[in-house]
Write an enzyme that holds these catalytic residues in place. Structure first.
Site, PDB file in Angstrom:
ATOM      1  N   LYS A  56      26.263  80.635-134.505  1.00  0.00           N
ATOM      2  CA  LYS A  56      26.645  79.942-133.257  1.00  0.00           C
ATOM      3  C   LYS A  56      26.991  78.480-133.555  1.00  0.00           C
ATOM      4  O   LYS A  56      28.029  77.969-133.122  1.00  0.00           O
ATOM      5  CB  LYS A  56      25.484  80.006-132.250  1.00  0.00           C
ATOM      6  CG  LYS A  56      25.733  79.180-131.000  1.00  0.00           C
ATOM      7  CD  LYS A  56      24.480  78.979-130.135  1.00  0.00           C
ATOM      8  CE  LYS A  56      24.731  77.898-129.102  1.00  0.00           C
ATOM      9  NZ  LYS A  56      23.562  77.539-128.315  1.00  0.00           N
TER      10      LYS A  56
ATOM     11  N   LEU B 169      19.366  75.632-122.058  1.00  0.00           N
ATOM     12  CA  LEU B 169      20.033  76.896-121.744  1.00  0.00           C
ATOM     13  C   LEU B 169      20.758  77.433-122.979  1.00  0.00           C
ATOM     14  O   LEU B 169      20.966  76.702-123.951  1.00  0.00           O
ATOM     15  CB  LEU B 169      21.021  76.663-120.592  1.00  0.00           C
ATOM     16  CG  LEU B 169      20.363  76.110-119.313  1.00  0.00           C
ATOM     17  CD1 LEU B 169      21.407  75.681-118.291  1.00  0.00           C
ATOM     18  CD2 LEU B 169      19.422  77.151-118.718  1.00  0.00           C
ATOM     19  N   PRO B 170      21.191  78.716-122.948  1.00  0.00           N
ATOM     20  CA  PRO B 170      21.738  79.311-124.178  1.00  0.00           C
ATOM     21  C   PRO B 170      23.008  78.655-124.719  1.00  0.00           C
ATOM     22  O   PRO B 170      23.088  78.377-125.918  1.00  0.00           O
ATOM     23  CB  PRO B 170      22.014  80.771-123.763  1.00  0.00           C
ATOM     24  CG  PRO B 170      21.091  81.026-122.623  1.00  0.00           C
ATOM     25  CD  PRO B 170      20.974  79.721-121.894  1.00  0.00           C
TER      26      PRO B 170
ATOM     27  N   LYS C 290      24.353  67.152-133.911  1.00  0.00           N
ATOM     28  CA  LYS C 290      23.692  68.451-134.115  1.00  0.00           C
ATOM     29  C   LYS C 290      24.590  69.387-134.928  1.00  0.00           C
ATOM     30  O   LYS C 290      24.155  70.027-135.884  1.00  0.00           O
ATOM     31  CB  LYS C 290      23.365  69.052-132.749  1.00  0.00           C
ATOM     32  CG  LYS C 290      22.939  70.501-132.748  1.00  0.00           C
ATOM     33  CD  LYS C 290      21.483  70.684-133.056  1.00  0.00           C
ATOM     34  CE  LYS C 290      21.150  72.182-133.143  1.00  0.00           C
ATOM     35  NZ  LYS C 290      19.801  72.445-133.548  1.00  0.00           N
TER      36      LYS C 290
ATOM     37  N   THR D 216      22.075  73.425-127.141  1.00  0.00           N
ATOM     38  CA  THR D 216      23.101  73.192-128.162  1.00  0.00           C
ATOM     39  C   THR D 216      24.406  73.789-127.649  1.00  0.00           C
ATOM     40  O   THR D 216      24.516  75.012-127.507  1.00  0.00           O
ATOM     41  CB  THR D 216      22.707  73.874-129.488  1.00  0.00           C
ATOM     42  OG1 THR D 216      21.473  73.328-129.936  1.00  0.00           O
ATOM     43  CG2 THR D 216      23.780  73.628-130.546  1.00  0.00           C
TER      44      THR D 216
END
Ligand code: NAD
Length: 300
Positions: free
Chosen positions: A246, A65-66, A171, A96
């Site tokens: 982001k 998902l976003p 990440k 992420t």
């Protein structure tokens, strides 16, 4: 063969789910976009009309998902995964998101009786299509062991990083290195231009010297030295500057919460923020070279 639910069939989720289908698994997919669900059904997946319908019979639930709020809502919200998943289902979030949300959702999963892994990826849409993603996984060892064969279907490199949230931590640390190193390489090429040093000559020296790094040798931000890099196609992404921003913001939030000092990470976030607000968001993140050297990528 596993019975799998896959929620979030976007640029990344759709090809990941398709690779699971190709490997012989029974995959039921759901996305709030009806178009995405229809495309998934055309690719041989089973279409579901809600999260509940998708997860009720699944042994494994993947989400892609976003951002953090979407993940929180999909798991904890009314009609969400915790309300509807079968007892014993393993829950795996590949989105992420921020470490704090990852840890909070994982703790809530434990309270609801589910094992959960955070398993963000790198490798982009090309890696998702090719099944060559890198998975960075946080969560308990037993859950990791049972999910490993499925990661191997969608990825080439899989690393168990530690407890819940450490996949997301890996990440964001990796992408902070990437953002900083891309700016460093770009500044060096911009300076070389001003000094009359040929770009290829700088590449020939630095790619074999102590300045060597992925941003230089695989993803070179100037056209020429690495023909496959986005600089050779007007900085079409690849990995967009908006996505880099982001991830740098997630690193900044994690640094604020943990008290870590990341002055270059903060500087990189500020620079990508400027680049994005001035129209560079849809450009590949290596377009920061053009921005720094006063050129305007064609997409801006
Ligand atoms: P995307 O926007 O293409 O896909 C996200 C999908 O989630 C969309 O189809 C959206 O409709 C769907 N969605 C949103 N809320 C939902 C809900 N409640 N239930 C079901 N579906 C819902 O984004 P993407 O490029 O596939 O990225 C997904 C994640 O992967 C992000 O967290 C991103 O940061 C990460 N990521 C992306 C890349 C990349 O190159 N695109 C690389 C690595 C990681």
């Amino acid at each position: 063969m596993a019975t799998i639910a896959f929620l979030g069939l976007g640029n990344m989720g759709a090809p990941m789910a398709r690779n699971l289908i190709k490997a012989g698994h029974q995959v039921t997919g759901y996305d709030i976009s009806e178009k995405a669900v229809a495309a998934f059904a055309d690719a041989g997946g089973r279409a579901a009309g809600s999260i509940g319908e998708a997860v009720k019979a699944a042994e494994i639930v993947f989400t892609m998902l976003p951002a953090g709020p979407h993940v929180d809502e999909a798991y904890r919200g009314a009609g969400g995964i915790f309300e509807n998943a079968a007892a014993g289902a393993l829950l795996i979030d590949c989105s992420t998101i921020d470490v704090a949300t990852a840890r909070a959702v994982s703790a809530a999963a434990g309270e609801a009786g589910f094992a959960m892994l955070d398993a963000p990826v790198s490798g982009g849409t090309v890696g998702a299509e090719a099944g060559t993603l890198t998975f960075m996984v946080g969560g308990e060892a037993a859950a990791y062991a049972s999910a490993e064969p499925l990661f191997a279907v969608m990825g080439k490199t899989v690393v168990h990083c530690g407890d819940a949230g450490t996949g997301q931590a890996a990440k964001m640390c990796n992408n902070m290195i990437l953002g900083i190193s891309m700016i460093g390489v770009s500044e060096a090429f911009a300076l070389a231009d001003r000094l009359g040093l040929d770009r290829q000559k700088l590449f020939d020296v630095s790619s074999k010297s102590s300045g060597q790094c992925w941003s230089l040798t695989t993803y070179c931000p100037v056209p020429g030295p690495v023909p496959t890099s986005p600089a050779n196609r007007d900085y079409r992404p690849g990995f967009s500057a908006a996505m880099m921003l982001k991830d740098l913001k997630l690193a900044q939030a994690a640094a604020n919460q943990s008290g870590a000092s990341i002055p270059l990470g903060s500087g990189a976030a500020a620079l990508y923020n400027l680049f994005c607000t001035q129209g560079g968001g849809d450009t590949d993140f290596s377009g920061i070279f053009a921005y720094l050297s006063g050129q305007v990528p064609k997409q801006m």
